[in-house]
Design a protein around this motif. Sequence first.
Motif, PDB file in Angstrom:
ATOM      1  N   UNK A  57       2.100  -1.858  -7.436  1.00  0.00           N
ATOM      2  CA  UNK A  57       3.173  -0.869  -7.284  1.00  0.00           C
ATOM      3  C   UNK A  57       3.411  -0.530  -5.820  1.00  0.00           C
ATOM      4  N   UNK A  58       2.325  -0.419  -5.049  1.00  0.00           N
ATOM      5  CA  UNK A  58       2.485   0.001  -3.665  1.00  0.00           C
ATOM      6  C   UNK A  58       2.817  -1.160  -2.736  1.00  0.00           C
ATOM      7  N   UNK A  59       2.436  -2.369  -3.114  1.00  0.00           N
ATOM      8  CA  UNK A  59       2.496  -3.438  -2.130  1.00  0.00           C
ATOM      9  C   UNK A  59       3.335  -4.642  -2.539  1.00  0.00           C
ATOM     10  N   UNK A  60       3.930  -4.606  -3.721  1.00  0.00           N
ATOM     11  CA  UNK A  60       4.760  -5.746  -4.093  1.00  0.00           C
ATOM     12  C   UNK A  60       6.084  -5.318  -4.706  1.00  0.00           C
ATOM     13  N   UNK A  61       6.118  -4.152  -5.341  1.00  0.00           N
ATOM     14  CA  UNK A  61       7.318  -3.758  -6.074  1.00  0.00           C
ATOM     15  C   UNK A  61       8.253  -2.973  -5.167  1.00  0.00           C
ATOM     16  N   UNK A  62       9.527  -3.360  -5.150  1.00  0.00           N
ATOM     17  CA  UNK A  62      10.549  -2.581  -4.461  1.00  0.00           C
ATOM     18  C   UNK A  62      11.294  -1.786  -5.538  1.00  0.00           C
ATOM     19  N   UNK A  63      11.169  -0.465  -5.521  1.00  0.00           N
ATOM     20  CA  UNK A  63      11.704   0.331  -6.623  1.00  0.00           C
ATOM     21  C   UNK A  63      13.193   0.089  -6.857  1.00  0.00           C
ATOM     22  N   UNK A  96      15.327   3.315 -17.879  1.00  0.00           N
ATOM     23  CA  UNK A  96      14.048   2.693 -18.203  1.00  0.00           C
ATOM     24  C   UNK A  96      13.674   2.925 -19.662  1.00  0.00           C
ATOM     25  N   UNK A 143       5.897  -2.170   2.983  1.00  0.00           N
ATOM     26  CA  UNK A 143       4.672  -2.970   2.856  1.00  0.00           C
ATOM     27  C   UNK A 143       4.944  -4.203   1.991  1.00  0.00           C
ATOM     28  N   UNK A 144       5.693  -4.015   0.911  1.00  0.00           N
ATOM     29  CA  UNK A 144       6.030  -5.160   0.062  1.00  0.00           C
ATOM     30  C   UNK A 144       6.856  -6.170   0.861  1.00  0.00           C
ATOM     31  N   UNK A 167       4.529  -8.104   3.254  1.00  0.00           N
ATOM     32  CA  UNK A 167       3.716  -9.099   2.565  1.00  0.00           C
ATOM     33  C   UNK A 167       4.574 -10.222   1.988  1.00  0.00           C
ATOM     34  N   UNK A 205      13.232  -0.130   0.876  1.00  0.00           N
ATOM     35  CA  UNK A 205      12.692   0.127  -0.464  1.00  0.00           C
ATOM     36  C   UNK A 205      11.180   0.198  -0.480  1.00  0.00           C
ATOM     37  N   UNK A 206      10.515  -0.721   0.199  1.00  0.00           N
ATOM     38  CA  UNK A 206       9.054  -0.731   0.263  1.00  0.00           C
ATOM     39  C   UNK A 206       8.659  -1.625   1.436  1.00  0.00           C
ATOM     40  N   UNK A 229      10.987  -2.150 -13.012  1.00  0.00           N
ATOM     41  CA  UNK A 229      10.254  -1.050 -13.649  1.00  0.00           C
ATOM     42  C   UNK A 229      10.361  -1.077 -15.169  1.00  0.00           C
TER      43      UNK A 229
END
Lengths: 501, 334
Positions: free
Chosen positions: A340-346, B332, B210-211, B214, B207-208, A396
């Motif tokens: 969730x923290x390191x691969x998923x872009x919400x 969702x 860190x993602x 990586x 969006x993220x 999600x």
Amino acid sequence: MTVLSVSEVSKTYGATRALRGVSLDLAPGEVLGLIGANGAGKSTLIKVLSGATRASSGSVRLAGRPFEPSGPLDAQAAGVQTVHQNIDDGVVPGMTVAENLTLDGFGRGGSGWFVTRGRIRERARPVAADAGLLADLDAPVESLSPSGRQRVVIARALSRAPKVLILDEPTSTLSAAEADALLPRVRELAGDGVAVLYVSHRLSEIEALCDRVVVLRDGRARRTFTAPVDRHAVVAAMLGDLVPDTSTTGKAVDTSESVLTASGVTARPGGAPFDLRVRPGEILGVTGLVGSGKTELLEQFFGARPLLSGTLTLGGAPYRPKDPGAAIKAGVALVAEERAARAVVPGWSLRAHVSLPRLGAHTVAGVLSRRAERSSAEEVVRLLAVRTSGVEAAIETLSGGNQQKVVVGRWLTGSPRLLLLDEPFRGVDVGARADLGRVLRGRADGLAVLVASSDPEEVLELADRILVLHEGSLAGELRAADATAERLTGLMAGTPAREPS
Amino acid sequence: MSAAGRAGDAANRYGLLVVLAGLLLTFSLVRPAFATYGNALIVLQSVAVVGVVALGVTVSMTTGGFDLSAGACVGTVVMVTALAMVRYNLTGASAVVAGLLAGLLVAGVNVLLTVVARVPDLVATLGTMFLFQGLALIVTSGQSVAAGMTVDGAPAPGRYTEGFAWLGGGTIASVPVPVVVFALLAVAVHVLLGHTRWGRALYAIGGNAEAARLAGIRVARYRALGYVISGLCAALGGILLSARLGRGDVGAGDPYLLQSVAAALIGFAVLGTNRPNALGTVVGALFIGVVINGMTMLNAPYYAQTFVQGALLVGSLVMSFGLARGGREGRTSR
């Protein structure tokens, strides 16, 4: 005599059962160790006891009376103090030691409108004296070492005259010497009649310190040991019964060449350098307890953190990625832990997640091609049997296992040479885990896989060969066929034939 | 999905467009002069500079950044272009180049502060804003720059060239040049953000981060790119403004920060995107222009305009953040 009595406490989050009827007792003057692998339920139990969350069922009694704190402050007022893992959550930087020691007074009435240095020092002095804190009261708290800051946090916790003190991984941010100094302090506290619940991953501390140890696994209190503790039995109870899956060992591995050769690498600062090879078509497992350096090792191979020591070669050529982009270009892929923290872009679709690491391959004349993206995403869905309403569904809306299939599968469509997987099965259901394992083992293109997990069962299920790390150093190497529960747990605990003091 | 969830979702997607259509209809009915081709061009001309600046701010927001120095950049570029032509007697083309270079300088300071020194975006660009507002005052000794001004006792040698003034006042097939520039830039930013790998990478970082890292995206580079594009857009806005004003007024760029940030933020609420996007920013800029133009036609006092813009911004923020939560949960649960 019992001061804290936990009976049949359960906690569910949605469909997840974090605690399933845990019972334990804590007596004044006792140090009770609490140990368990990731996801065993330690954090949830601490949250229940510290008032951060409420149990779904079961009861807790404190000094004979029902204990149902409405929040952390309520738990503190009742006499349960928790010192959390991250020390810096407990101190206010920019304030002096004295101010940090007397923080509680600021939040409550009766402390007057004006605070002066003198009054703060006056009130901080007995707090420091009671806790045996020798630091300069006027020093800024950030000038203290981590262990000094931790002493401030513990002193403040003690100033509230706790009946029960919960220490959550107190040594995780301390150096070895600092950790050694903490242990006698904890013994002294217990000697003063405080009941201490000591949560740690470090077996040596549990062994040296605790009167009794409760082992949690899958939300249940599996076993309770009384000192002197048998390390090996503790690890076995933490990890459960290991059943080696012999179906993994039949795969032919070309042993003459190697995809990745690492020589003189170090898993984490302070660990001993070692060598490592991954061959084409091979799945190499890396296991070890939390903090043994698995994640750090994999991230060095991916350029996500600087190489600590040694040299790497990839497919025979020198390899030293300066960042993940360079690693990907060289044909190395990483599926990081904590999806969730390191691969998923919400909010992003499955399709966008699949194309993200290789945007260039989905571009026609500078413009992203939805069609190319969609066909890659559909390939991932087909390959790994991802259950989804379609490739445009937001990530999600997928279950954890299916999300994991997407973040693993997106690398496979690019045909990498080396796939690094860090805790790939955490929060992944059994079915998805089997699907992922089947696909990884079934590759015939010489893909080398390095899979790290703190659960030896997962590694046994998948790997051809297993490396065991212990506190940053290589503790042993086994072929999957020779790996037994006994040997793995022994290596993970760091016990075989060389008992550390 | 519940009826309430559906209603929230619809409000989140189309609410702003419905309100805009309602406003257009109301103004047209009350003041027939509003709904004319000529007035439409006036509205477009009035929002062109804001829109150009706002498109740059939009790009800076995609990575999770925030360019508060955009207004100061506009002001600096107005001064630089005026100085170039009036005081140094350079050609219009040289003034345009000088203006764009000034925009790059502002962007460079932002990149140094946010990407290299790792100062948080909001405070870093706030600092840049102050620096360049002050710098524009220093180089002009706090005076406006206009043809015929005295420099060291003698009249300034140059004046605004005709070609440069055409950028502000000229037309292409009856459409004012700033409107054409705004439209072309809007298409370019829309394609960049929505249809190229660079746009996808920018959004991934927002969006993220860190993602994105990586996944092999060079985060620092893209964050810098966001500020460079923002600085260049603000410089373009400054050039258009300078050309329209025909002089370098002190503080000319000041109103452009709030309006362009408002336009970009209002844009979040368009079609339920909940993120910076070119189409939304265009709608946001038009929204502001329509409201001000309509209010002027209704003889509303000019000093009420800021308040109405504020209300518009707050309303659309609630629409994109407050209602979005209900909408997302609704999606969702399906």
